[in-house]
Design an enzyme around this catalytic site. Structure first.
Site, PDB file in Angstrom:
ATOM      1  N   GLU A  28      -1.423  -0.499  -9.089  1.00 25.47           N
ATOM      2  CA  GLU A  28      -2.877  -0.611  -9.012  1.00 25.47           C
ATOM      3  C   GLU A  28      -3.514   0.732  -8.687  1.00 25.47           C
ATOM      4  O   GLU A  28      -3.129   1.393  -7.735  1.00 25.47           O
ATOM      5  CB  GLU A  28      -3.244  -1.642  -7.934  1.00 25.47           C
ATOM      6  CG  GLU A  28      -4.733  -1.864  -7.754  1.00 25.47           C
ATOM      7  CD  GLU A  28      -5.033  -2.960  -6.739  1.00 25.47           C
ATOM      8  OE1 GLU A  28      -6.093  -2.890  -6.097  1.00 25.47           O
ATOM      9  OE2 GLU A  28      -4.189  -3.870  -6.581  1.00 25.47           O
ATOM     10  N   ASP A  70      -0.212  -0.393  -4.648  1.00 27.88           N
ATOM     11  CA  ASP A  70      -1.618   0.012  -4.739  1.00 27.88           C
ATOM     12  C   ASP A  70      -1.774   1.386  -4.102  1.00 27.88           C
ATOM     13  O   ASP A  70      -1.546   1.557  -2.904  1.00 27.88           O
ATOM     14  CB  ASP A  70      -2.493  -1.020  -4.020  1.00 27.88           C
ATOM     15  CG  ASP A  70      -3.977  -0.670  -4.081  1.00 27.88           C
ATOM     16  OD1 ASP A  70      -4.349   0.257  -4.809  1.00 27.88           O
ATOM     17  OD2 ASP A  70      -4.761  -1.348  -3.380  1.00 27.88           O
ATOM     18  N   LYS A 114       0.846  -1.191   0.000  1.00 33.70           N
ATOM     19  CA  LYS A 114       0.000   0.000   0.000  1.00 33.70           C
ATOM     20  C   LYS A 114       0.883   1.243   0.000  1.00 33.70           C
ATOM     21  O   LYS A 114       1.815   1.356   0.803  1.00 33.70           O
ATOM     22  CB  LYS A 114      -0.917   0.003   1.217  1.00 33.70           C
ATOM     23  CG  LYS A 114      -2.017  -1.052   1.176  1.00 33.70           C
ATOM     24  CD  LYS A 114      -3.056  -0.716   0.129  1.00 33.70           C
ATOM     25  CE  LYS A 114      -4.240  -1.666   0.179  1.00 33.70           C
ATOM     26  NZ  LYS A 114      -5.300  -1.295  -0.781  1.00 33.70           N
ATOM     27  N   LYS A 155     -13.388  -7.896  -7.570  1.00 39.79           N
ATOM     28  CA  LYS A 155     -13.776  -8.343  -6.236  1.00 39.79           C
ATOM     29  C   LYS A 155     -15.230  -8.802  -6.297  1.00 39.79           C
ATOM     30  O   LYS A 155     -16.081  -8.102  -6.849  1.00 39.79           O
ATOM     31  CB  LYS A 155     -13.598  -7.210  -5.222  1.00 39.79           C
ATOM     32  CG  LYS A 155     -12.152  -6.725  -5.148  1.00 39.79           C
ATOM     33  CD  LYS A 155     -11.955  -5.573  -4.192  1.00 39.79           C
ATOM     34  CE  LYS A 155     -10.489  -5.144  -4.180  1.00 39.79           C
ATOM     35  NZ  LYS A 155     -10.215  -4.006  -3.268  1.00 39.79           N
ATOM     36  N   ASP A 198      -8.786  -0.889 -10.258  1.00 45.53           N
ATOM     37  CA  ASP A 198      -9.590  -1.492  -9.192  1.00 45.53           C
ATOM     38  C   ASP A 198     -10.857  -0.672  -8.983  1.00 45.53           C
ATOM     39  O   ASP A 198     -11.943  -1.047  -9.426  1.00 45.53           O
ATOM     40  CB  ASP A 198      -8.772  -1.576  -7.904  1.00 45.53           C
ATOM     41  CG  ASP A 198      -9.575  -2.102  -6.711  1.00 45.53           C
ATOM     42  OD1 ASP A 198     -10.720  -2.552  -6.909  1.00 45.53           O
ATOM     43  OD2 ASP A 198      -9.068  -2.056  -5.591  1.00 45.53           O
TER      44      ASP A 198
END
Length: 329
Positions: A165, A139, A108, A215, A191
């Protein structure tokens, strides 16, 4: 599938609050509503800030997984990545120790209150821990603007990134960034531009991503997610939304049903919890997760129940989202 009655759902519902080992996505405790469906346990866990319209999509996914058989799997095991929250570089080894045998790590970055130097230090620590053969992906959750994203990728490129991402929030920014950094050989993954978009295929049509992060809950279920991937025509990475082991098993069912699965999946996040609802928890072994439903521990569910006020909040939310799904379409 006919919509189950609200009374049936309330009777089958259990609210839980799972403590995290490390603050993640701004929370220390992850709340979820579990449902014991005819096909097995399922999960309804949209983040608390989501409105009822968005949350109702998560309920549709939960009902599909709990009331319908899962699609036939193409594979019986799914490789997963480790996830490193926005911790100090000194804590990277501690976080990675919770993941057994993962060869890929998602880091992250662009966390509020941190600067690029923090991201560089954290990614460097991950690369040093993995060695040259490991895969490192980052991400940003759409937190960078276009110039910030380009600058950050220049600073992080030395660590041989597998992909970045959601570096920017909009489809237009993603498309332009992809054009700017093409020469660097860093693929761009989408995403939020898929799971939070009115049109999840817009990013693919715009040529704004090299791959999609999908997801199951936010996209309305395993079958809808499979259809989106098929229509987009791009490689997919299946990821979680900080789910309990029950929700993770839904993600594993999605990953196992994809015709192609070229990337390790972001489904190892049970390792971020200090407690879980399944015995055993759905954590990676040798970097993989097995397909199939988990065994829910009823004693753990009872022990992890939050306050009566929070249980009421979730059941009222369930009622409102059920009403959204019941509306004529």
């Amino acid at each position: 599938m006919p919509l189950p009655s609200l009374a049936e759902l309330l009777d089958r519902s259990h609210v839980v609050a799972l403590p995290l080992t490390t603050r993640f996505r701004g929370v220390d405790v992850r709340e979820a509503l579990l449902l014991e469906g005819p096909e097995g346990w399922t999960e309804f866990s949209p983040f608390t800030e989501y409105d009822d319209g968005e949350a109702a999509t998560w309920l549709a996914a939960a009902l599909e997984f709990g009331w319908e058989p899962a699609p036939s799997p193409v594979r019986n095991r799914v490789a997963v990545n480790a996830t490193v929250p926005a911790v100090a570089a000194e804590r990277v080894a501690e976080v990675l120790s919770r993941y057994d045998g993962c060869r890929t790590v998602k880091v992250k970055v662009a966390e509020r209150g941190q600067v690029l130097a923090d991201d560089v230090a954290r990614v460097r620590a991950v690369r040093e821990a993995l060695g040259p053969e490991g895969r490192v992906r980052i991400d940003a959750n759409g937190a960078w603007n276009l110039d910030e994203a380009e600058h950050a990728l220049h600073a992080l490129a030395e660590f041989d990134l597998e992909y970045v991402e959601q570096p920017c929030a909009s489809v237009e920014e993603l498309a332009e960034l992809r054009r700017r950094v093409h020469y660097m050989g860093i693929p761009v993954a989408a995403d939020e531009s898929v799971r939070k978009a009115d049109d999840p295929l817009a990013v693919a049509r715009a040529g704004a991503a090299d791959l999609l992060v999908i997801k199951a809950q936010p996209l309305g279920g395993v079958r809808r997610a499979l259809a989106i991937v098929a229509e987009a025509g791009l490689p997919a990475v299946v990821s979680s939304a900080l789910d309990t082991s029950v929700g993770l098993s839904m993600g594993v069912a999605l990953a196992a049903a994809l015709p192609e699965l070229d990337f390790d999946c972001g489904l190892g996040t049970a390792s971020l919890f200090a407690a879980d609802v399944a015995t055993p928890a759905l954590r990676p072994l040798s970097g993989e997760l097995a397909t199939g439903r988990v065994t829910v521990d009823r004693d753990a569910v009872a022990a992890l129940a939050p306050s009566a006020e929070r249980q009421r909040w979730w059941r009222e939310r369930l009622e409102r989202c059920h009403a959204v799904l019941a509306q004529p379409r």
